[in-house]
Design a protein around this motif. Sequence first.
Motif, PDB file in Angstrom:
ATOM      1  N   ASN A   1      65.371  54.364   8.367  1.00  0.00           N
ATOM      2  CA  ASN A   1      65.033  53.090   9.355  1.00  0.00           C
ATOM      3  C   ASN A   1      63.869  53.289  10.273  1.00  0.00           C
ATOM      4  OD1 ASN A   1      68.476  52.702   9.272  1.00  0.00           O
ATOM      5  ND2 ASN A   1      67.191  50.699   9.295  1.00  0.00           N
TER       6      ASN A   1
ATOM      7  N   GLY B   1      69.344  47.608   5.653  1.00  0.00           N
ATOM      8  CA  GLY B   1      68.856  47.993   7.028  1.00  0.00           C
ATOM      9  C   GLY B   1      67.424  48.603   7.056  1.00  0.00           C
TER      10      GLY B   1
ATOM     11  N   ILE C   1      66.635  49.624  15.656  1.00  0.00           N
ATOM     12  CA  ILE C   1      68.143  49.181  16.024  1.00  0.00           C
ATOM     13  C   ILE C   1      68.486  48.004  15.240  1.00  0.00           C
ATOM     14  CG2 ILE C   1      69.479  48.439  17.895  1.00  0.00           C
ATOM     15  CD1 ILE C   1      68.025  50.194  19.748  1.00  0.00           C
ATOM     16  N   GLY C   2      67.547  47.001  15.160  1.00  0.00           N
ATOM     17  CA  GLY C   2      68.102  46.051  14.268  1.00  0.00           C
ATOM     18  C   GLY C   2      68.237  46.378  13.185  1.00  0.00           C
TER      19      GLY C   2
ATOM     20  N   THR D   1      69.300  49.128  11.601  1.00  0.00           N
ATOM     21  CA  THR D   1      70.495  50.018  11.767  1.00  0.00           C
ATOM     22  C   THR D   1      71.606  49.061  11.934  1.00  0.00           C
ATOM     23  OG1 THR D   1      69.284  51.843  12.657  1.00  0.00           O
ATOM     24  CG2 THR D   1      71.695  51.787  12.817  1.00  0.00           C
ATOM     25  N   ILE D   2      71.769  48.109  12.962  1.00  0.00           N
ATOM     26  CA  ILE D   2      72.897  47.239  12.976  1.00  0.00           C
ATOM     27  C   ILE D   2      73.315  46.649  11.632  1.00  0.00           C
ATOM     28  CG2 ILE D   2      73.787  45.176  14.215  1.00  0.00           C
ATOM     29  CD1 ILE D   2      72.274  46.136  16.795  1.00  0.00           C
TER      30      ILE D   2
ATOM     31  N   LYS E   1      74.718  48.967   9.168  1.00  0.00           N
ATOM     32  CA  LYS E   1      75.963  49.668   9.481  1.00  0.00           C
ATOM     33  C   LYS E   1      77.018  48.468   8.960  1.00  0.00           C
ATOM     34  CE  LYS E   1      74.969  53.558  10.880  1.00  0.00           C
ATOM     35  NZ  LYS E   1      75.541  54.691  10.201  1.00  0.00           N
ATOM     36  N   SER E   2      76.465  47.118   9.285  1.00  0.00           N
ATOM     37  CA  SER E   2      77.280  46.012   8.885  1.00  0.00           C
ATOM     38  C   SER E   2      77.581  45.782   7.430  1.00  0.00           C
ATOM     39  CB  SER E   2      76.588  44.814   9.663  1.00  0.00           C
ATOM     40  OG  SER E   2      76.416  44.960  10.912  1.00  0.00           O
TER      41      SER E   2
ATOM     42  N   ILE F   1      72.695  36.683  11.910  1.00  0.00           N
ATOM     43  CA  ILE F   1      72.833  38.239  12.763  1.00  0.00           C
ATOM     44  C   ILE F   1      71.522  38.671  12.879  1.00  0.00           C
ATOM     45  CG2 ILE F   1      73.476  40.409  12.107  1.00  0.00           C
ATOM     46  CD1 ILE F   1      75.943  39.471  10.546  1.00  0.00           C
TER      47      ILE F   1
ATOM     48  N   THR G   1      69.994  39.313  16.639  1.00  0.00           N
ATOM     49  CA  THR G   1      69.852  40.559  17.026  1.00  0.00           C
ATOM     50  C   THR G   1      68.556  40.751  17.430  1.00  0.00           C
ATOM     51  OG1 THR G   1      71.503  41.543  15.311  1.00  0.00           O
ATOM     52  CG2 THR G   1      69.766  42.955  16.013  1.00  0.00           C
TER      53      THR G   1
END
Length: 334
Positions: free
Chosen positions: A87, A119, A161-162, A164-165, A168-169, A310, A314
């Motif tokens: 990422n 991601g 962070i965006g 990664t979220i 992971k989702s 999302i 985010t």
Amino acid sequence: MFIFEFLNNQLLKMQWLSDLIQYLVEKGFGLNISDRLGGSIHFFIYDVIKIFILLSVLIFTISYIQSFFPPERTKKILGNFNGVTANILGALLGTVTPFCSCSSIPLFIGFTSAGLPLGVTFSFLISSPLVDLASVILLASIFNWKIAIAYVVVGLVLAVIGGTIIGKSKLEKYVEPFVFSNKMMEVEQEELTVKDRIDFAKNQVQDIIKKVWLYILIGVGIGAAIHNWIPETVISAVLGQDKWYSVLLATFVGIPMYADIFGTLPIAEALVSKGVGIGTALSFMMAVTALSLPSLIMLKKVVKMKLLAIFVGTVAVGILIIGYTFNIYGYLLF
């Protein structure tokens, strides 16, 4: 320290150009730059020329470097990493691609179809329009290096962070099937000569300038109007740093608009000069560049509504956090 300040003022802020335009406005046009009309003309001519000079030089340099990393080679490099490291690399890749959000989406599709994690491609998609080397230099030329560096750091953190979220989702099922079936061809890249790379860089300068010149003129025009014609009391009443909703309003006003970061910088400059918090101005810039309505419409063609929501949610929350943080601690950067 004196030499650095001198070079910063003359090469980045282009004080020599400001003085030259002031002479032109006052001696040639017979106007005083302290007046509204003279000040507006000086602001417009100076900012337009400065932005185009810096933009041309920086895009040429970035594009020359970029010629060493075609999509296939980039995909292979990124494919060797996973997790947050991937990422971070995806976000960093976005900083050396001088694209607006709409231009970034085709490359986002190419990376996704090539098998890169979702991601990682979203980290690229967030950072590409939001943070690039050209915007760093322009921010430093308008404000200072502290603000420029802080903007890059928070932009990259938001992208990492965006992405990664989203990664992971496990949202791959919300990407349209044709994206995965449109595989990137693995072709052997010819080694480019120095002339080829220079030609590529020159073409990139021409292509990008053609895409953004109108937004720059509009942005500088709006900035000149704010700077010289709209009373500070009016702006402070709506977007003053003491208004808790200023960041929220700036973010949601920016989303429906479409402009390049180079067109929004003069507006941010004018807003800050009128007492608007640096966080409010940066939130407006980020919303316009990362969440513009045209780019979201394009993205909707390749992802389903849940993934789009999302992504928007985010990034919007991240922009709001960044805006309020800068408004609270921004005084440390001046």
